[in-house]
Design a protein around this motif. Sequence first.
Motif, short mmCIF file in Angstrom:
data_model
loop_
_atom_site.label_atom_id
_atom_site.label_comp_id
_atom_site.label_asym_id
_atom_site.label_seq_id
_atom_site.Cartn_x
_atom_site.Cartn_y
_atom_site.Cartn_z
N ARG A 197 57.29 1.77 45.65
CA ARG A 197 56.43 1.19 44.71
C ARG A 197 55.10 1.53 43.97
N ALA A 198 54.28 2.64 44.47
CA ALA A 198 53.35 3.01 43.36
C ALA A 198 53.58 4.15 42.52
N THR A 199 55.09 4.52 43.23
CA THR A 199 55.48 5.37 41.58
C THR A 199 55.49 4.75 40.63
N VAL A 200 56.64 4.02 40.83
CA VAL A 200 57.31 2.56 39.78
C VAL A 200 55.40 2.05 39.15
N GLU A 201 54.28 1.92 39.69
CA GLU A 201 53.55 1.43 39.29
C GLU A 201 52.71 2.37 38.52
N PHE A 202 52.27 3.96 38.89
CA PHE A 202 51.96 4.36 38.20
C PHE A 202 52.52 5.41 37.04
N LEU A 203 53.95 5.48 37.05
CA LEU A 203 55.02 5.74 35.72
C LEU A 203 53.80 4.27 34.68
N ARG A 204 54.67 3.03 35.57
CA ARG A 204 54.02 2.17 33.96
C ARG A 204 53.08 2.15 33.60
N GLN A 214 46.51 28.64 41.38
CA GLN A 214 48.36 28.25 42.52
C GLN A 214 49.31 27.08 41.09
N ASP A 215 50.05 27.87 41.54
CA ASP A 215 51.08 28.01 40.56
C ASP A 215 51.85 25.88 40.34
N ASP A 216 51.12 25.34 41.82
CA ASP A 216 51.25 24.08 41.86
C ASP A 216 50.26 23.01 41.89
N LEU A 217 49.69 21.91 42.47
CA LEU A 217 49.13 21.58 42.61
C LEU A 217 48.40 22.17 43.85
N LEU A 218 46.96 21.75 43.50
CA LEU A 218 45.90 21.76 44.33
C LEU A 218 45.86 21.18 45.15
N THR A 219 45.68 21.04 46.45
CA THR A 219 45.99 19.27 46.85
C THR A 219 44.45 19.66 48.78
N VAL A 220 43.87 19.28 48.98
CA VAL A 220 42.59 19.51 50.34
C VAL A 220 42.37 17.89 50.21
N ARG A 248 43.96 10.59 55.29
CA ARG A 248 44.87 11.71 55.54
C ARG A 248 45.58 11.96 53.92
N PRO A 249 46.49 13.11 54.16
CA PRO A 249 46.61 14.00 53.03
C PRO A 249 47.05 13.10 51.86
N PHE A 250 47.55 13.71 50.45
CA PHE A 250 47.52 12.66 48.97
C PHE A 250 48.70 12.50 49.85
N LYS A 288 50.48 12.86 43.84
CA LYS A 288 50.48 13.93 43.35
C LYS A 288 51.37 13.56 42.28
N THR A 289 52.60 12.97 42.55
CA THR A 289 53.12 12.96 40.78
C THR A 289 52.23 11.94 39.83
N PHE A 290 51.79 11.26 39.87
CA PHE A 290 50.61 11.21 39.41
C PHE A 290 49.94 12.22 38.46
N VAL A 291 49.32 13.03 39.51
CA VAL A 291 47.79 14.05 38.32
C VAL A 291 49.09 14.80 37.95
N LYS A 292 50.52 15.43 38.73
CA LYS A 292 51.71 15.82 37.38
C LYS A 292 51.60 15.68 36.15
N LEU A 293 52.13 14.13 36.20
CA LEU A 293 52.34 13.87 35.21
C LEU A 293 51.04 13.53 33.88
N VAL A 294 50.12 13.00 34.38
CA VAL A 294 48.78 13.01 33.96
C VAL A 294 48.41 14.38 32.82
N SER A 295 48.37 15.78 34.25
CA SER A 295 47.96 16.97 34.00
C SER A 295 49.29 17.33 32.85
N LYS A 296 50.55 16.36 32.46
CA LYS A 296 51.49 17.83 31.24
C LYS A 296 50.85 16.52 29.82
N TRP A 297 51.00 15.15 30.07
CA TRP A 297 50.71 14.64 29.75
C TRP A 297 48.71 14.68 28.26
#
Length: 444
Positions: free
Chosen positions: A259-266, A349-355, A402-404, A409-418
């Motif tokens: 649900r959150a992924t769909v909302e983020f993408l929308r 990092q090759d990917d996101l850095l999450t802490v 709790r971890p992200f 994470k998908t939201f941050v990746k997509l916004v970074s690419k945009w």
Amino acid sequence: MSDGIRVLHVDDDPDFGELTAILLERVDARFTVETVSSADEGLARFTTERFDCLVSDYDMPEKTGIDFLEAVHEAYPDFPFILFTGKGSEEIASDAISAGVTDYLQKGSGTDHYSLLANRISNAVSRHRAEKAEQWMHELGEKSDDVLWMFTSDWEELLFVNSAYERVWGQTTTSLHRRPETFFDGIHPEDRPRVKAAMDDLAKGDSIEVEYRVNEREQYSRWVWARGHPITDDDGTVVRVTGFTRDVTDRKEREEERRATVEFLRNLSDVTTDPTLTVREKIDQLLAQGCEKLDSPYGIVTAIEFDGEQPDSNHGTQTVVVSHGSHERIHPGQSCSLSKAYCRETIEQDDLLTVHDVRATDWERTSADERFGFGSYIGGKLLVDDELYGTLCFASQTPRDRPFTDAQKTFVKLVSKWVSYEVEHELTRSDDDDATLKTRLGGD
């Protein structure tokens, strides 16, 4: 009890044994009584056939009834055994009790005592079956990850619960047995009215299914799915309620992730395709949305310049281009050495850095920690023409429990690419140099 009861009667007087069998079967139609005339024969039959109760005389040749009792209980210590003897004394009664006899009854004249014997047999078998059923329930329950439970129909007495309850509810089974209502206290306050309605329906005779949150110690983060069924007597009156409760937290989290992924993408699509917004306005909105969805008050776009021609994360400068949230060291135009910035870790990092909890890392007491004091952080690189331009990150001064999530994470990746694409596009289509673009994007 509708099941038949098989009784083995041992008496050295065959005629008396036969009479006892006839009268017992006449008193209670459920009884099937087999007779033998010695303890050895009784033991042989007992070990090769199924019986529900043993009835034995005391005074027999070779082995007494107590000898027979001790031999049986050596292998089956709880098996129903009634000493039915014409030779009664306090000493015999005491020896029988010490040997673990279930009941002790003296023979008498007339037939009334056979009704009493039949009643003692029925009660002994009922207790034994109930104890075995409870034992099997406990054994089954301890092999189950589900919480198995049984209450009286008014929910005031707990009849059974397995140890899975302690893991799921965060409460002890001892406290639940002492105060059955405590299971309700472990339910999220917002869910209690719905659960109470389901409990009332179950007590009235309706099967139920309900999902709700439990475990106050874990801030009610556990989701469970409960199914319950009523147990009725011959008149149809509900006497007990039973069922199971399953931990479905993983499923609920997967559903929430989708649900959150769909909302983020929308939301991402709505903002990035809005023709009325400038690039700066789109970045502002995405940072604001990210801060809300990631529960992080600070959203930052940075540009990075290295001191030499070759990238070196230890020698360079980070400059804030766009920011969201009020932090004295995170405003557009503010710069600091990469050695004092969390971005230094991000670009390595090759990917996101999450802490999610800085306290669990070696970041504490570093230059970056002293300058910004973040408790949690998520960030990714911005690439222009496949070269590092800067970073996009979200942070909070409070550690997360709790971890992200994957959706976050998908939201941050997509916004970074945009953002990377828009920066590259702006540099390509305009005459701005990099410094001018930074000023334009970071300006009010």
